[in-house]
Design an enzyme around this catalytic site. Structure first.
Site, PDB file in Angstrom:
ATOM      1  N   MET A  42      13.386   3.275   0.242  1.00 42.78           N
ATOM      2  CA  MET A  42      12.889   2.022  -0.937  1.00 42.78           C
ATOM      3  C   MET A  42      11.813   1.057  -0.100  1.00 42.78           C
ATOM      4  SD  MET A  42      16.964   0.486  -0.451  1.00 42.78           S
ATOM      5  CE  MET A  42      18.488   1.311  -0.859  1.00 42.78           C
ATOM      6  N   HIS A  43      10.689   1.661   0.963  1.00 35.95           N
ATOM      7  CA  HIS A  43       9.761   1.043   1.119  1.00 35.95           C
ATOM      8  C   HIS A  43       9.742   0.274   1.540  1.00 35.95           C
ATOM      9  CE1 HIS A  43       9.223   5.142  -1.708  1.00 35.95           C
ATOM     10  NE2 HIS A  43       9.585   4.645  -2.564  1.00 35.95           N
ATOM     11  N   CYS A  44      10.498  -0.394   1.929  1.00 37.10           N
ATOM     12  CA  CYS A  44      10.160  -1.797   3.033  1.00 37.10           C
ATOM     13  C   CYS A  44      11.155  -2.792   2.209  1.00 37.10           C
ATOM     14  CB  CYS A  44       8.891  -1.888   2.965  1.00 37.10           C
ATOM     15  SG  CYS A  44       8.812  -0.735   5.146  1.00 37.10           S
ATOM     16  N   VAL A  45      11.215  -2.410   0.838  1.00 40.11           N
ATOM     17  CA  VAL A  45      11.646  -3.630  -0.041  1.00 40.11           C
ATOM     18  C   VAL A  45      13.441  -3.282  -0.574  1.00 40.11           C
ATOM     19  CG1 VAL A  45       9.817  -4.378  -1.141  1.00 40.11           C
ATOM     20  CG2 VAL A  45      10.775  -2.633  -1.855  1.00 40.11           C
ATOM     21  N   HIS A  46      14.387  -2.545   0.863  1.00 41.88           N
ATOM     22  CA  HIS A  46      15.821  -2.788   0.342  1.00 41.88           C
ATOM     23  C   HIS A  46      16.241  -3.554  -0.511  1.00 41.88           C
ATOM     24  CE1 HIS A  46      14.624  -0.592   4.187  1.00 41.88           C
ATOM     25  NE2 HIS A  46      15.723   0.034   3.572  1.00 41.88           N
TER      26      HIS A  46
END
Length: 85
Positions: A42-46
């Site tokens: 999720m690349h820190c954008v959950h």
């Protein structure tokens, strides 16, 4: 004019999903088959992924350190993964 038409506005980061295959699985297959390292999750954008009902994405980062041959290998390996389903 679309910003993607301007080279100075382009990025070497490509996020994608392959229907039917988890992004972590895509990353693992690329690693095992060709020693290609990508990110998955999720690349820190959950919150964004959750609001779009996505479990994450595979993400490729290309830059000056990548050769054309490496990029071609990545494309061929992704095509192989797509043919798994």
């Amino acid at each position: 004019m679309c910003s993607s038409d301007l080279p100075e506005k382009r990025s070497g980061i490509i996020s994608f999903n392959i229907k039917g295959i988890d992004s972590h699985e895509v990353a693992g297959i690329l690693n095992e088959s060709s020693n290609i390292m990508i990110r998955s999750g999720m690349h820190c954008v959950h919150s964004w992924f959750n609001s779009h009902k996505l479990n994450g994405s595979a993400r490729v980062s290309l830059y000056l350190y990548n050769t054309e041959e490496e990029c071609n290998l990545l494309v061929e390996e992704i095509k192989k993964i797509c043919n798994l389903i």
